[in-house]
Design a protein around this motif. Sequence first.
Motif, PDB file in Angstrom:
ATOM      1  N   TRP A 187      15.201 -18.464  -5.732  1.00 13.85           N
ATOM      2  CA  TRP A 187      14.709 -17.779  -6.720  1.00 13.85           C
ATOM      3  C   TRP A 187      14.663 -17.747  -8.029  1.00 13.85           C
ATOM      4  N   ALA A 188      16.453 -18.211  -8.157  1.00 18.57           N
ATOM      5  CA  ALA A 188      16.759 -18.331  -9.653  1.00 18.57           C
ATOM      6  C   ALA A 188      16.201 -19.685 -10.294  1.00 18.57           C
ATOM      7  N   PHE A 189      15.838 -20.522  -9.458  1.00 15.85           N
ATOM      8  CA  PHE A 189      15.463 -21.764  -9.894  1.00 15.85           C
ATOM      9  C   PHE A 189      14.422 -21.535 -10.088  1.00 15.85           C
ATOM     10  N   GLN A 190      13.162 -20.707  -9.039  1.00 18.30           N
ATOM     11  CA  GLN A 190      12.125 -20.657  -9.815  1.00 18.30           C
ATOM     12  C   GLN A 190      11.634 -20.201 -10.674  1.00 18.30           C
ATOM     13  N   VAL A 191      12.125 -19.177 -11.275  1.00 18.61           N
ATOM     14  CA  VAL A 191      11.590 -18.476 -12.390  1.00 18.61           C
ATOM     15  C   VAL A 191      12.387 -18.989 -13.871  1.00 18.61           C
ATOM     16  N   SER A 192      13.561 -19.926 -13.808  1.00 16.04           N
ATOM     17  CA  SER A 192      14.174 -20.795 -14.477  1.00 16.04           C
ATOM     18  C   SER A 192      13.091 -21.928 -15.137  1.00 16.04           C
ATOM     19  N   GLY A 193      12.882 -21.977 -13.854  1.00 19.83           N
ATOM     20  CA  GLY A 193      11.704 -23.023 -14.422  1.00 19.83           C
ATOM     21  C   GLY A 193      10.557 -22.534 -14.766  1.00 19.83           C
ATOM     22  N   ALA A 201       8.884 -26.992 -22.085  1.00 21.65           N
ATOM     23  CA  ALA A 201       9.516 -27.827 -21.783  1.00 21.65           C
ATOM     24  C   ALA A 201       9.335 -28.337 -20.123  1.00 21.65           C
ATOM     25  N   LYS A 202       8.475 -28.967 -20.199  1.00 21.52           N
ATOM     26  CA  LYS A 202       7.884 -28.882 -18.303  1.00 21.52           C
ATOM     27  C   LYS A 202       9.477 -29.522 -18.124  1.00 21.52           C
ATOM     28  N   ARG A 203       9.277 -30.573 -18.297  1.00 18.35           N
ATOM     29  CA  ARG A 203      10.305 -31.755 -17.460  1.00 18.35           C
ATOM     30  C   ARG A 203      11.117 -31.321 -17.319  1.00 18.35           C
ATOM     31  N   LYS A 204      12.288 -30.041 -18.029  1.00 22.45           N
ATOM     32  CA  LYS A 204      13.215 -29.684 -17.435  1.00 22.45           C
ATOM     33  C   LYS A 204      12.541 -28.208 -16.785  1.00 22.45           C
ATOM     34  N   ALA A 205      11.555 -28.434 -16.297  1.00 19.56           N
ATOM     35  CA  ALA A 205      10.920 -26.986 -15.716  1.00 19.56           C
ATOM     36  C   ALA A 205      11.722 -27.518 -14.256  1.00 19.56           C
ATOM     37  N   LEU A 206      10.406 -28.920 -14.225  1.00 17.02           N
ATOM     38  CA  LEU A 206      10.737 -29.679 -12.965  1.00 17.02           C
ATOM     39  C   LEU A 206      11.723 -30.200 -12.343  1.00 17.02           C
ATOM     40  N   GLU A 207      12.524 -30.563 -13.084  1.00 16.88           N
ATOM     41  CA  GLU A 207      14.053 -30.710 -12.811  1.00 16.88           C
ATOM     42  C   GLU A 207      14.396 -29.681 -12.174  1.00 16.88           C
ATOM     43  N   LEU A 208      14.722 -28.002 -12.250  1.00 17.29           N
ATOM     44  CA  LEU A 208      15.379 -26.587 -11.925  1.00 17.29           C
ATOM     45  C   LEU A 208      14.311 -26.521 -10.689  1.00 17.29           C
ATOM     46  N   TRP A 209      12.775 -26.717 -10.372  1.00 19.21           N
ATOM     47  CA  TRP A 209      12.615 -26.789  -9.344  1.00 19.21           C
ATOM     48  C   TRP A 209      12.825 -27.608  -8.324  1.00 19.21           C
ATOM     49  N   HIS A 210      12.436 -28.966  -8.735  1.00 17.88           N
ATOM     50  CA  HIS A 210      12.980 -29.782  -7.324  1.00 17.88           C
ATOM     51  C   HIS A 210      14.754 -29.656  -7.026  1.00 17.88           C
ATOM     52  N   GLU A 211      15.364 -28.701  -8.175  1.00 16.42           N
ATOM     53  CA  GLU A 211      16.948 -28.239  -7.617  1.00 16.42           C
ATOM     54  C   GLU A 211      16.652 -27.377  -6.996  1.00 16.42           C
ATOM     55  N   GLY A 212      15.601 -26.328  -6.988  1.00 18.06           N
ATOM     56  CA  GLY A 212      15.884 -25.275  -6.285  1.00 18.06           C
ATOM     57  C   GLY A 212      14.585 -25.849  -4.472  1.00 18.06           C
ATOM     58  N   GLU A 232       4.485 -22.079  -6.877  1.00 22.61           N
ATOM     59  CA  GLU A 232       4.310 -21.786  -8.510  1.00 22.61           C
ATOM     60  C   GLU A 232       4.368 -23.060  -9.149  1.00 22.61           C
ATOM     61  N   GLU A 233       4.506 -24.488  -8.615  1.00 21.91           N
ATOM     62  CA  GLU A 233       4.778 -24.793  -8.892  1.00 21.91           C
ATOM     63  C   GLU A 233       3.528 -25.942  -9.063  1.00 21.91           C
ATOM     64  N   GLY A 234       3.068 -25.698  -8.049  1.00 24.85           N
ATOM     65  CA  GLY A 234       1.456 -26.895  -7.706  1.00 24.85           C
ATOM     66  C   GLY A 234       0.790 -25.647  -7.945  1.00 24.85           C
ATOM     67  N   LYS A 235       0.916 -24.350  -8.564  1.00 23.15           N
ATOM     68  CA  LYS A 235      -0.145 -23.453  -9.640  1.00 23.15           C
ATOM     69  C   LYS A 235      -0.424 -23.982 -10.984  1.00 23.15           C
ATOM     70  N   LEU A 236       1.426 -24.682 -11.260  1.00 24.30           N
ATOM     71  CA  LEU A 236       1.155 -24.641 -12.112  1.00 24.30           C
ATOM     72  C   LEU A 236       1.105 -26.097 -13.175  1.00 24.30           C
ATOM     73  N   LEU A 237       1.081 -27.070 -11.731  1.00 22.11           N
ATOM     74  CA  LEU A 237       1.035 -27.939 -12.394  1.00 22.11           C
ATOM     75  C   LEU A 237      -0.916 -28.144 -11.904  1.00 22.11           C
ATOM     76  N   LEU A 238      -1.273 -27.755 -11.315  1.00 24.94           N
ATOM     77  CA  LEU A 238      -2.990 -28.142 -11.158  1.00 24.94           C
ATOM     78  C   LEU A 238      -3.873 -27.097 -12.407  1.00 24.94           C
ATOM     79  N   GLN A 239      -2.997 -26.762 -13.526  1.00 21.49           N
ATOM     80  CA  GLN A 239      -3.313 -26.202 -14.265  1.00 21.49           C
ATOM     81  C   GLN A 239      -3.347 -27.870 -15.442  1.00 21.49           C
ATOM     82  N   ASP A 240      -2.313 -27.980 -15.616  1.00 19.05           N
ATOM     83  CA  ASP A 240      -2.387 -29.048 -16.087  1.00 19.05           C
ATOM     84  C   ASP A 240      -3.202 -30.561 -16.082  1.00 19.05           C
ATOM     85  N   ASP A 241      -3.184 -30.663 -14.706  1.00 20.50           N
ATOM     86  CA  ASP A 241      -3.920 -31.998 -14.226  1.00 20.50           C
ATOM     87  C   ASP A 241      -5.074 -31.372 -13.160  1.00 20.50           C
ATOM     88  N   PRO A 242      -5.935 -31.358 -12.647  1.00 19.52           N
ATOM     89  CA  PRO A 242      -6.995 -31.276 -11.456  1.00 19.52           C
ATOM     90  C   PRO A 242      -6.930 -32.015 -10.194  1.00 19.52           C
TER      91      PRO A 242
END
Length: 271
Positions: A187-193, A201-212, A232-242
Motif C-alpha cells: 500500500w505504501a508503494f501504491q500511494v507513493s507512486g 514524475a510519472k516514470r518514478k510513479a511507474l517504478e514504485l507501482w511496479h515494485e509494489g 490505481e495504475e490502470g485508471k491513471l494510465l488510461l487518463q494519459d492514453d485511452p
Amino acid sequence: IDLLKGLGEYFELSLAYCIRNYTYCVISKVKEAGETISELINITRQTRNLQNLGWALIEQGRTACLIGEVDERIISGLEESRELLEKSRDKMTEQYVLSFLGFAYMRMGQFDKALEQISTVPALYRRYGIGCFFIDMFPIGAEIYFAKITHTPGLKEQQKEAYLKKAAWFCKQAMYWGRRYPVFLGWAFQVSGTYHWLRGAKRKALELWHEGIAFLREDTLDKYRLAYLLLEEGKLLLQDDPRDKKAYENLLEARDLFSSLGCKLDLEASD
C-alpha cells in the motif's frame, strides 16, 4: 479462539477475534471477515471492556471499507469507537480510529468530512507515537488527500499544492514504517507512486507501482491490495492514453480479483 471459548476467557477471546479479523483482511479473506464481524462485535460487547469494544468497532469499519459497504451504521460504530477509546484513555488508538473514520467517509464520497478526520492525525502521532498494528493509517491518509484532489473539479493550483504537501507526509511515514513492518508495504508503494504521478514524475510513479506489484505478488497473500494497486495504475494510465493496453490488462486483473474477494465498490470502479 476455540480454546478461549471453552475457558470462558472473554477478554482474551475478544482480542483473538480482533486479531483474526485484522489478519483476514490482509490475507485475502475479506469475505470471511465480513461473515464473522457480527460475532466479533457481539462477543466484545459481552466483555463490557470499553477498550476492546473500541478496537472491535474499528475492525468492523475496516471490513466495511474493504468490502465497500460503508453506511451510517458503520460511521456510528466508528464514532462510538472514538468515544470508547477516549474514555479508556487509549490515546494511541484514538488516531487510528480517526483515520478509519476518514477512510469510511472517503469511501462514501464525502471527501471534506474525510479530510476533517485525517487532518488531526499527524499531531496525535507526534504526541503519542504508534504501534505496528496501526501503520495502515498512513496510506489511508495519503489516499484521502489524493481523493480530494482528483474529485474536485477546478481545484486551484495553490490548494492542490497544499494537499500534496500533506499527502507527502503520510507517504513518507507509510514507506518508513512499511519497510520495518511490511504488512502494508504494498500500500505504501501504491500511494507513493500516486504522489509522484500527481507531481508529474510519472516514470518514478511507474517504478514504485511496479515494485509494489512485484512485492505483493511474490511476498504476500494480500490480493486486495494487489487489485487496488492494479486499479490505481490502470485508471491513471488510461487518463494519459485511452488506448493503453497495459492499463486495460491491469483493470481486467483487478476486476477478477475484486470479484473473487466480494469487494463490491472496487469491482464497480474497475469496470
